[in-house]
Design an enzyme around this catalytic site. Structure first.
Site, PDB file in Angstrom:
ATOM      1  N   CYS A 125       0.821  -1.210   0.000  1.00  0.00           N
ATOM      2  CA  CYS A 125       0.000   0.000   0.000  1.00  0.00           C
ATOM      3  C   CYS A 125       0.854   1.259   0.000  1.00  0.00           C
ATOM      4  CB  CYS A 125      -0.947   0.004   1.193  1.00  0.00           C
ATOM      5  SG  CYS A 125      -2.225  -1.235   1.033  1.00  0.00           S
ATOM      6  N   HIS A 126       1.755   1.365   0.952  1.00  0.00           N
ATOM      7  CA  HIS A 126       2.528   2.595   1.054  1.00  0.00           C
ATOM      8  C   HIS A 126       4.007   2.326   1.246  1.00  0.00           C
ATOM      9  CE1 HIS A 126      -1.640   3.367   2.408  1.00  0.00           C
ATOM     10  NE2 HIS A 126      -1.538   4.287   1.493  1.00  0.00           N
TER      11      HIS A 126
END
Lengths: 173, 419
Positions: free
Chosen positions: A137-138
């Site tokens: 995701c990040h």
């Protein structure tokens, strides 16, 4: 004004008493309205899960669901344990020894919440720069002990409360 | 406000109006003196009203067929798409309607920014508008969760986890929001309830937004105060209603284009996979209208810092009327600010683009530059440019530059260029 010195009279007392009772009443109504949103008894009842770990090969891991969240159970090889223990604590954003993340004498078993401590995604195994997990995701990188090494996540992946029921079974929760 | 008191013609109407002056309100809305130079950027208020009503009507219908349960939600949405008569049409209108709603609201907001519509005496209109915008984002986010696909589930997980960044009480708040120990059935249930509620809150705020607008009256492209009613105004009906209706028609053609020809182009294909709490999609992206804020969130290498900056990017807009120091409203007469305005527009579009890209390499650099510029625009550019800028001469009335074009021909042309 000075003649009629301001003093507490019956009416002031009644106002204060009414406001106080009113505030208590409002609070007593608001709290159930707020608390009803907390996990209910059905959710709390899912608090423990027993897992059979006899089929896990060294170096492999399984993922089980506990309280709606994935739990990673990994049987680490001795090289992986050695690698995790060779890391200097100064290199860790959230310093924690590998020994403190496993049960004494069961050093091969890493049992942790498979939830990225950044914003809750499930990290991918055997990915990332540190031979551990990588959150797509990040971009948080975790090492073979599930400790955060690089990226926006603030802390290591959480170790849930768990115990070995016998050598082949663990109870999470 | 009309000067003369409205008196209904028929006796029955007068009887009713004396008891509830609805007809007076209707007459006020009809006669409402509107600046005669409003351009097509001013038609988006009407378009947004249309969007809100479309979402409410289609939403009520969808709720008749949808089931808010983690085991049944995904299937019930497919049931709407395949079995319900015209279900596919209603759902596609609703899902694309959200995007069209945001498209219109962004144009509406950037119109305000260009023509200084947020400035005194219209600060309250601006703030109510921002509250509507916040509620729109909440409604859109919760609506996106309802189909219970992969993007629904993981979008909900990421957004609710933003609150876990709050020191000390973060985890308790997140659990409270979920009603479970992860995003689960209780979460879906309450999101459905709130998703149904919020449009009606928005409707109430829209009434306040229009009420607050009708106190000072509309701003206009030259941004000057005008006498009402006067040579500078026209009655709302039929002059503005017909212009709004034409703009709405063009808007509906574009809307229909999405619904009938590319109904899924703005969505994410992963949301046609049922939610799976064990697998996170490789690349999570929010809907396009949230991307600039998502880029800001990801640009900060610190969890709490990212969350603060992301919310700050929205909340800084609330104090905008007091950050802008310029006496002149319309950017038409502000040669320096106008250039910064377009840089700002470009910057927001760029942030939106990098928000859709992976957070690494050049995209991360661009996101950081864009984030810094975003805040610099409000904190540095707006106050400083407002004080230092030498503005162009502002006309005394709307009629002046048009009718006495000889005196300031360049000015008249400039205004016409902008519209």
């Amino acid at each position: 004004m000075s003649k009629e010195e301001k003093k507490v009279n019956r009416r002031d007392f009644l106002f204060t008493a009414s406001y106080t009772i009113g505030a208590v009443g409002v609070g007593a109504v608001i709290w159930p309205m707020i608390d009803q949103m907390n996990p209910d008894k059905a959710q709390q009842a899912l608090a423990t899960t027993e897992v059979d770990i006899s089929n896990i090969e060294p170096g492999k891991s399984i993922t089980v669901l506990w309280r709606g969240k994935p739990i990673f159970i990994k049987k680490r090889t001795s090289e992986e344990i050695a690698e995790a223990r060779a890391v200097k604590l100064d290199d860790l954003p959230d310093p924690q020894k590998d020994e403190d993340r496993v049960k004494d004498g069961k050093d091969e078993w890493l049992v942790m919440l498979g939830v990225c401590t950044h914003l809750g995604c499930v990290p991918l195994k055997d990915k990332g720069d540190f031979n551990g997990w990588f959150c797509p995701c990040h971009g948080s990188h975790y090492d073979v002990s599930g400790r955060i090494r690089k990226g926006p996540a603030p802390t290591n992946m959480e170790i849930p409360k768990f115990e070995f029921v016998d050598s082949n079974t663990i109870k999470i929760g | 406000m009309s000067e003369h008191e409205y008196v209904p013609k028929s006796k029955a109407a007068k009887w009713f109006n004396d008891r509830l002056p609805l007809l007076t309100l209707g007459a006020h809305l009809t006669d409402y003196p509107t600046p005669k130079n409003l351009n097509y950027w001013w038609t988006f208020g009407g378009i947004l009203t249309f969007c809100l009503i479309t979402q409410i009507v289609t939403g009520i219908v969808l709720a008749m067929h949808y089931v808010a349960h983690a085991d049944l939600a995904f299937a019930s949405v497919e049931h709407i798409m395949r079995d319900v008569n015209y279900g596919w049409l209603i759902r596609y209108i609703h899902s694309n309607g959200a995007s069209m709603f945001f498209l219109a609201v962004y144009i509406h907001i950037f119109r305000s920014l260009f023509y200084g519509s947020y400035k005194s005496p219209r600060e309250v209109i601006w703030i109510i508008g921002l509250m509507i915008y916040l509620l729109m984002m909440a409604a859109a986010f919760m609506g996106y969760v309802l189909p219970w696909g992969q993007m629904s589930f993981w979008g909900a997980t990421v957004i609710t986890n933003l609150f876990s960044a709050i020191p000390l009480v973060g985890d308790s708040i997140t659990t409270w929001l979920w009603g479970a120990y992860s995003v689960d059935n209780p979460t879906l249930n309450r999101f459905f309830s709130l998703h149904y509620l919020i449009p009606f809150l928005i409707l109430g705020l829209v009434v306040l937004h229009i009420w607050a607008l009708h106190v000072p009256g509309n701003n206009n492209p030259v941004g000057i105060d005008i006498k009402k009613p006067s040579k500078d105004t026209v009655p709302f009906h039929p002059y503005i209603t017909i212009k709004d209706a034409f703009a709405l028609l063009v808007f509906m053609i574009i809307f229909a284009g999405f619904v009938f020809f590319t109904p899924n182009v703005l969505g994410h294909s992963d949301n046609y996979i049922p939610a799976n709490p064990l697998v996170t999609p490789a690349h999570i992206v929010p809907e396009w209208y949230l991307l600039p804020f998502y880029a800001i969130l990801r640009s900060v290498p610190d969890k709490l810092g990212g969350v603060i900056l992301m919310f700050g990017a929205i909340f800084i807009l609330f104090v905008l009327p007091w950050l802008d120091t310029s006496k002149v409203r319309s950017a038409v007469f502000r040669p320096i600010y106008r250039q910064f305005y377009w840089i700002f527009v470009f910057n927001v579009l760029m942030l939106g683009y990098v928000g859709a890209m992976p957070a690494e390499g050049i995209y991360l650099v661009l996101a950081r530059v864009g984030t810094i510029y975003y805040f610099a625009h409000f904190i540095i550019v707006m106050p400083v440019v407002g004080l230092l800028e030498k503005t162009d001469p502002v006309p005394m009335s709307i009629s002046e530059p048009v009718l006495t074009g000889g005196a300031e021909p360049s000015l008249a042309r400039k205004i016409n260029d902008k519209v």
